[in-house]
Design a protein around this motif. Structure first.
Motif, PDB file in Angstrom:
ATOM      1  N   VAL A 193       0.839  -1.200   0.000  1.00 18.99           N
ATOM      2  CA  VAL A 193       0.000   0.000   0.000  1.00 18.99           C
ATOM      3  C   VAL A 193       0.875   1.251   0.000  1.00 18.99           C
ATOM      4  O   VAL A 193       0.635   2.197  -0.767  1.00 18.99           O
ATOM      5  N   ILE A 194       1.894   1.265   0.837  1.00 15.31           N
ATOM      6  CA  ILE A 194       2.806   2.415   0.902  1.00 15.31           C
ATOM      7  C   ILE A 194       3.471   2.644  -0.445  1.00 15.31           C
ATOM      8  O   ILE A 194       3.536   3.778  -0.936  1.00 15.31           O
ATOM      9  N   ASN A 195       3.963   1.574  -1.068  1.00 12.10           N
ATOM     10  CA  ASN A 195       4.607   1.700  -2.380  1.00 12.10           C
ATOM     11  C   ASN A 195       3.654   2.260  -3.426  1.00 12.10           C
ATOM     12  O   ASN A 195       4.012   3.129  -4.225  1.00 12.10           O
ATOM     13  N   THR A 196       2.442   1.761  -3.412  1.00 12.53           N
ATOM     14  CA  THR A 196       1.445   2.224  -4.379  1.00 12.53           C
ATOM     15  C   THR A 196       1.169   3.715  -4.203  1.00 12.53           C
ATOM     16  O   THR A 196       1.142   4.479  -5.176  1.00 12.53           O
ATOM     17  N   VAL A 197       0.996   4.126  -2.952  1.00  8.27           N
ATOM     18  CA  VAL A 197       0.729   5.541  -2.675  1.00  8.27           C
ATOM     19  C   VAL A 197       1.916   6.397  -3.106  1.00  8.27           C
ATOM     20  O   VAL A 197       1.751   7.439  -3.758  1.00  8.27           O
ATOM     21  N   LEU A 198       3.117   5.974  -2.754  1.00 10.08           N
ATOM     22  CA  LEU A 198       4.306   6.749  -3.125  1.00 10.08           C
ATOM     23  C   LEU A 198       4.427   6.897  -4.643  1.00 10.08           C
ATOM     24  O   LEU A 198       4.698   7.986  -5.151  1.00 10.08           O
ATOM     25  N   LYS A 199       4.217   5.810  -5.357  1.00  9.90           N
ATOM     26  CA  LYS A 199       4.333   5.874  -6.818  1.00  9.90           C
ATOM     27  C   LYS A 199       3.263   6.768  -7.432  1.00  9.90           C
ATOM     28  O   LYS A 199       3.502   7.432  -8.438  1.00  9.90           O
ATOM     29  N   GLN A 200       2.083   6.781  -6.807  1.00 10.37           N
ATOM     30  CA  GLN A 200       1.003   7.623  -7.326  1.00 10.37           C
ATOM     31  C   GLN A 200       1.218   9.090  -6.969  1.00 10.37           C
ATOM     32  O   GLN A 200       0.872   9.978  -7.744  1.00 10.37           O
ATOM     33  N   GLU A 201       1.754   9.350  -5.794  1.00 14.04           N
ATOM     34  CA  GLU A 201       1.862  10.720  -5.296  1.00 14.04           C
ATOM     35  C   GLU A 201       3.152  11.424  -5.722  1.00 14.04           C
ATOM     36  O   GLU A 201       3.188  12.645  -5.771  1.00 14.04           O
ATOM     37  N   PRO A 220       5.487  12.622  -8.427  1.00 12.27           N
ATOM     38  CA  PRO A 220       5.407  12.828  -9.880  1.00 12.27           C
ATOM     39  C   PRO A 220       6.494  12.022 -10.603  1.00 12.27           C
ATOM     40  O   PRO A 220       7.613  11.873 -10.096  1.00 12.27           O
ATOM     41  N   PRO A 221       6.155  11.484 -11.785  1.00 16.23           N
ATOM     42  CA  PRO A 221       7.115  10.670 -12.529  1.00 16.23           C
ATOM     43  C   PRO A 221       8.456  11.379 -12.771  1.00 16.23           C
ATOM     44  O   PRO A 221       9.505  10.733 -12.743  1.00 16.23           O
ATOM     45  N   ASP A 222       8.441  12.677 -12.980  1.00 19.12           N
ATOM     46  CA  ASP A 222       9.700  13.391 -13.242  1.00 19.12           C
ATOM     47  C   ASP A 222      10.588  13.470 -11.997  1.00 19.12           C
ATOM     48  O   ASP A 222      11.785  13.743 -12.088  1.00 19.12           O
ATOM     49  N   VAL A 223      10.015  13.198 -10.816  1.00 22.87           N
ATOM     50  CA  VAL A 223      10.785  13.194  -9.567  1.00 22.87           C
ATOM     51  C   VAL A 223      11.269  11.773  -9.244  1.00 22.87           C
ATOM     52  O   VAL A 223      12.193  11.590  -8.467  1.00 22.87           O
ATOM     53  N   GLN A 224      10.651  10.779  -9.878  1.00 22.21           N
ATOM     54  CA  GLN A 224      11.013   9.387  -9.623  1.00 22.21           C
ATOM     55  C   GLN A 224      12.291   9.017 -10.379  1.00 22.21           C
ATOM     56  O   GLN A 224      12.318   8.116 -11.213  1.00 22.21           O
ATOM     57  N   THR A 225      13.348   9.722 -10.073  1.00 22.81           N
ATOM     58  CA  THR A 225      14.641   9.479 -10.700  1.00 22.81           C
ATOM     59  C   THR A 225      15.704   9.383  -9.612  1.00 22.81           C
ATOM     60  O   THR A 225      15.457   9.709  -8.448  1.00 22.81           O
TER      61      THR A 225
END
Length: 108
Positions: free
Chosen positions: A31-39, A41-46
């Motif tokens: 659940v935590i992973n899902t929330v983090l990935k959703q919240e 932004p993709p451009d910050v997921q680097t």
């Protein structure tokens, strides 16, 4: 009067409790992973953020696999407990039959 739990039965009960905790932890991490990935932004997921998300995914998988391993161990323990109980019953019956055949009182 209920029978006193054997050490194997107590170990099985404790293992079941640990398995439940591990499964719950894996579900919470998912659940935590899902929330983090959703919240996030993709451009910050680097960079480090992406690595952290990947590591938590891997950790979630390891935790779930550990829960599955514990479930398998518990099945084996349950089988061993059942086999031991059967053997103990057979031993008591054999002792009683032997005692009856020899005219003695059965040994415990």
């Amino acid at each position: 009067l209920s029978p006193v739990p054997t050490p194997l039965k107590r170990a099985l009960d404790q293992n079941e409790s640990v398995k439940d905790t591990v499964e719950q932890s894996a579900a919470e991490l998912m659940v935590i992973n899902t929330v983090l990935k959703q919240e996030i932004p993709p451009d910050v997921q680097t960079g480090e953020v992406a690595q952290a998300l990947e590591k938590t995914d891997a950790l979630e998988t390891r935790i779930q696999e550990s829960a599955e391993d514990l479930a398998q161990v518990n099945e084996v323990l349950e089988q061993q407990i059942d086999e031991r109980a059967d053997l103990e019953r057979e031993l008591r019956a054999t002792k009683a039959a032997l005692a009856k055949a020899t005219g003695r009182s059965p040994a415990k």
